[in-house]
Design a protein around this motif. Structure first.
Motif: not given
Length: 335
Positions: A267-274
């Motif tokens: 999972v992209q880190l950005g998706a995790f933050i989202e």
């Protein structure tokens, strides 16, 4: 298992707590061992432990792994069918600042658990490793038969050493041993030094979060209950002499194998933050940072071996898993 008795080191830790909870629920008699060290707030460890101690069939001993002979005595008295060695000095970044603590806990402490298993052999010795052992490897997904010889942190180096140490004992003393390599485990009761806790805390407090490598990172985030299911199933899957396929890491000279336990999809880190933003109802202020020493760009588990051994594991969606963590965090923070 005919006799459900397990000895768990690190029982007051994040993963150890969840594993002990699940095994108690499934009828196991559990003896936990933990040093309750101050690497992070001991109140979190004490809260986990209090939940376990309120249950029947749970015994606990506080102590340090590296204290000579302590584990051998306890295991000889308890005589577990399965030993699950989870206790360790964790943290990639902390190993740069405090490497000696990794020598003490991860090398000397692991030697003590191996000596205890030698003196009172269990039906199955299970020990934690990490996806960090894959180090500088760039071919993904990471498979258990890939070489793990270029660690990028001292933490990873100690875990590679643990695998080698355990293999030698499995060979010399015929101790059936499974090493599991974890991939970015998260969920309720998680560690404060991990990204889910740090990000959630900062976002709820209106503070910026540090996003390393400018957000260009991927992790195989694995929900803790999915991981525990994998450990539980593997406890009855004792290494023998016949590999289950070409991807099997089974040793040719010992009852020993390494097994990835991961979600199997990065999972992209950005998706995790989202996902955290959605669960908190807040927008994160991102402080973009360069890559930290010892860190890796991506992790991704090849799950073929564990699926061949125990079947497909549950794979909690990142949005559902993050919401469960955030809901727990709000309750913990309101204490």
């Amino acid at each position: 298992m005919s006799h459900k008795r397990v000895f768990i080191t690190g029982a007051a830790g994040f993963i150890g707590f969840h594993l002990a909870q699940r095994m108690l629920k499934d009828g196991w008699e559990v003896m936990g061992f933990d040093g309750l060290t101050p690497y992070y707030d001991p109140k979190l460890k004490e809260a986990r432990l209090s939940i376990l101690q309120a249950q029947e069939r749970f015994l606990f001993e506080e102590g340090m792994l590296e204290d000579e002979g302590v584990l051998t005595r306890l295991i000889a008295e308890f005589r577990p069918d399965v030993i699950v060695h989870l206790a360790a000095q964790a943290g990639v970044r902390y190993s740069i600042d405090a490497p000696r603590s990794y020598v003490t806990s991860n090398l000397i402490g692991t030697h003590e658990i191996l000596e205890a298993a030698r003196a009172c052999p269990p039906k199955h010795l299970m020990m934690t490793s990490t996806s960090s052992v894959y180090g500088a490897n760039t071919e993904m997904p990471y498979g258990e038969t890939d070489r793990a010889v270029h660690p990028k942190s001292f933490y990873a180096a100690t875990k590679i050493a643990n695998e080698a140490m355990a293999h030698s004992y499995a060979h010399l003393f015929a101790i059936p041993t499974t090493m599991f390599r974890f991939f970015t485990v998260y969920g309720p009761w998680g560690r404060p030094d991990m990204a889910p806790f740090k990000f959630t805390k900062a976002i709820l407090n209106g503070e910026a979060i540090d996003v390393y490598n400018h957000g260009d990172m991927q992790r195989d985030f694995t929900y803790v209950e999915d991981l525990v299911e994998g450990i539980l199933r593997l406890s009855a899957t004792i290494p023998g002499t016949e590999p289950v396929g070409p991807m099997d890491s089974l040793s040719p000279v010992a009852p020993f194998r390494t097994v990835n336990i991961g979600n199997g999809s990065p999972v992209q880190l950005g998706a995790f933050i989202e996902a955290i933003e959605a669960a908190t109802g807040r927008t994160a202020e991102r402080n973009l940072m360069p890559m930290q020493p010892g860190d890796v760009h991506a992790t991704w588990a090849d799950a073929r071996l564990i699926e061949a051994l125990v079947g497909a594991l549950p794979r909690t969606d990142i949005r559902d898993g993050v919401k469960s963590f955030v809901d727990w965090y709000r309750g913990w923070n309101d204490r």
